[in-house]
Design an enzyme around this catalytic site. Sequence first.
Site, PDB file in Angstrom:
ATOM      1  N   LYS A   1      67.332 -11.227 -44.585  1.00  0.00           N
ATOM      2  CA  LYS A   1      67.322 -10.280 -42.851  1.00  0.00           C
ATOM      3  C   LYS A   1      67.486  -8.682 -42.729  1.00  0.00           C
ATOM      4  O   LYS A   1      66.035  -7.611 -42.750  1.00  0.00           O
ATOM      5  CB  LYS A   1      68.140 -10.582 -41.978  1.00  0.00           C
ATOM      6  CG  LYS A   1      67.690 -11.947 -41.015  1.00  0.00           C
ATOM      7  CD  LYS A   1      67.849 -11.803 -39.425  1.00  0.00           C
ATOM      8  CE  LYS A   1      67.578 -13.337 -39.025  1.00  0.00           C
ATOM      9  NZ  LYS A   1      67.510 -14.770 -39.350  1.00  0.00           N
TER      10      LYS A   1
ATOM     11  N   GLU B   1      66.833  -6.921 -30.506  1.00  0.00           N
ATOM     12  CA  GLU B   1      67.772  -8.572 -29.601  1.00  0.00           C
ATOM     13  C   GLU B   1      68.468  -9.130 -31.284  1.00  0.00           C
ATOM     14  O   GLU B   1      67.882  -8.780 -31.820  1.00  0.00           O
ATOM     15  CB  GLU B   1      66.159  -9.068 -28.842  1.00  0.00           C
ATOM     16  CG  GLU B   1      65.577 -10.001 -30.296  1.00  0.00           C
ATOM     17  CD  GLU B   1      65.106  -9.317 -31.196  1.00  0.00           C
ATOM     18  OE1 GLU B   1      64.839  -8.494 -30.967  1.00  0.00           O
ATOM     19  OE2 GLU B   1      64.401  -9.635 -32.266  1.00  0.00           O
TER      20      GLU B   1
ATOM     21  N   SER C   1      67.411 -18.374 -47.648  1.00  0.00           N
ATOM     22  CA  SER C   1      67.132 -17.896 -47.371  1.00  0.00           C
ATOM     23  C   SER C   1      68.911 -16.945 -46.979  1.00  0.00           C
ATOM     24  O   SER C   1      68.864 -15.678 -47.263  1.00  0.00           O
ATOM     25  CB  SER C   1      66.083 -18.167 -46.293  1.00  0.00           C
ATOM     26  OG  SER C   1      67.002 -19.464 -45.352  1.00  0.00           O
TER      27      SER C   1
HETATM   28  C1  LIG Z   1      67.030 -15.583 -39.136  1.00  0.00           C
HETATM   29  C2  LIG Z   1      66.996 -16.376 -40.590  1.00  0.00           C
HETATM   30  C3  LIG Z   1      65.834 -17.547 -40.669  1.00  0.00           C
HETATM   31  C4  LIG Z   1      64.617 -17.636 -40.053  1.00  0.00           C
HETATM   32  O1  LIG Z   1      64.451 -16.980 -39.965  1.00  0.00           O
HETATM   33  P1  LIG Z   1      62.696 -16.475 -40.734  1.00  0.00           P
HETATM   34  O2  LIG Z   1      62.253 -15.371 -39.727  1.00  0.00           O
HETATM   35  O3  LIG Z   1      61.814 -18.256 -40.626  1.00  0.00           O
HETATM   36  O4  LIG Z   1      63.602 -16.082 -41.683  1.00  0.00           O
HETATM   37  C5  LIG Z   1      66.190 -18.290 -41.829  1.00  0.00           C
HETATM   38  N1  LIG Z   1      67.170 -18.132 -42.587  1.00  0.00           N
HETATM   39  C6  LIG Z   1      68.424 -18.303 -42.682  1.00  0.00           C
HETATM   40  C7  LIG Z   1      69.431 -17.655 -43.109  1.00  0.00           C
HETATM   41  C8  LIG Z   1      68.630 -16.824 -41.083  1.00  0.00           C
HETATM   42  O5  LIG Z   1      69.536 -16.002 -40.809  1.00  0.00           O
END
Ligand SMILES: *Cc1c(COP(=O)(O)O)cnc(C)c1O
Length: 396
Positions: A89, A111, A378
């Site tokens: 993020k 938000e 992610s």
């Molecule tokens: C917020 C988040 C997501 C989901 O958001 P996307 O916009 O689909 O990437 C995925 N993995 C993590 C670790 C997150 O914090």
Amino acid sequence: MKKVPDKKGRFGVYGGMFAPETLMAVIEQLQDAYLTIGKSREFRKELAYYFKYYVGRPTALYYASDFSRYIGCKVYLKREDLAFTGAHKINNTIGQVLLAKKMGKTRVIAETGAGQHGVATATAAALLKLQCEVYMGEIDMQRQALNVYRMRLLGAKVTCVKSGSRTLKDAINEAMRDWISSFSNTHYVIGTVVGFHPFPVMVRDFQSIIGKEAKRQIIKAEKKLPDFLVACVGGGSNSIGLFFPFFRDKSVRFIGVEAAGKGIDTDYHSATLCKGRPGILHGNFSYVLQDKNGQIHPTYSISAGLDYPGIGPEHSYYKDIGRAEYYAVDDRQVLNAFHILSESEGIIPALESAHAVAYLIENKKRFKQDDIIIVCLSGRGDKDVNEVARIEGIPL
Ligand SMILES: *Cc1c(COP(=O)(O)O)cnc(C)c1O
């Protein structure tokens, strides 16, 4: 072939600018700024500086040898969990806050649901010296007290939203209300590839660093392109960030994994592309989880980050043209993946990321021995350890 997206931000029939009339001027200003300042050499140099020295990019592309043996092909993990603050993020929030600063804005708002995007925005605002206010539903604030404190430590103001269901969608409404009256000095930092144009394109471009690095790294390691890219899909930013730089590489197949929650045929999931229908939500036309009257269907996922009834319009487009495939895995499969990756590689994944890992585990048979797969990890799972222990009935 028609240019995608077009000037109005339409990916085929999806996307667009369904914004309140009062915001049209600021949206056009943002679009102009993104195309001029955002594409300038100076901006890109400065962003690259923060990516390298603040976020710690490039993140590793790690060959997961033990997990690869388990799956039966070559699996590489794109380690966004190693990015500063523990997830992808931050790539987007630093990009947007830097752009806001160059536009002369002195304040950003955001938000947040679970607090991940709020923390990433507060971090970027502290770094770049802009005021920051984050809207958060009252219920979410109770559930995520630690992230509320984190944002306050970073100097942000956290505003409690007591309307509606007191969760993410109400926080979005409140942030939008703020922006309508404050846009002369304020930028609204949207956390994923949704909202009206230019947000889906802008956020994708900031997150594309994931795929650009991964492409360079896999070619160095394997001397060829991967066969599959796999990523979890909430709003769709980490997945599009990985996929987009490979869009023209037709041999590379894209797999997006949504949250099936308690089951894709129950009322408790967040599988927007698998189970939704096209509609309008938060400023764009895309797949939406809705009931037969077009009201937003409540969502559920074990992972807060995937718990959203919409999806970025570019994914809806990829689905329709067959460029990407979308599946869903349920909470039980996700918890299994959470354990397997932790034990096999010593890497505790975020529950969101564990959805991508779970797809591989559940579909081992699909992959051939010499297939090369890149999975977007992610985020890291430290934030989820308490919750998993609670679910598993382990006293801490
Ligand atoms: C917020 C988040 C997501 C989901 O958001 P996307 O916009 O689909 O990437 C995925 N993995 C993590 C670790 C997150 O914090």
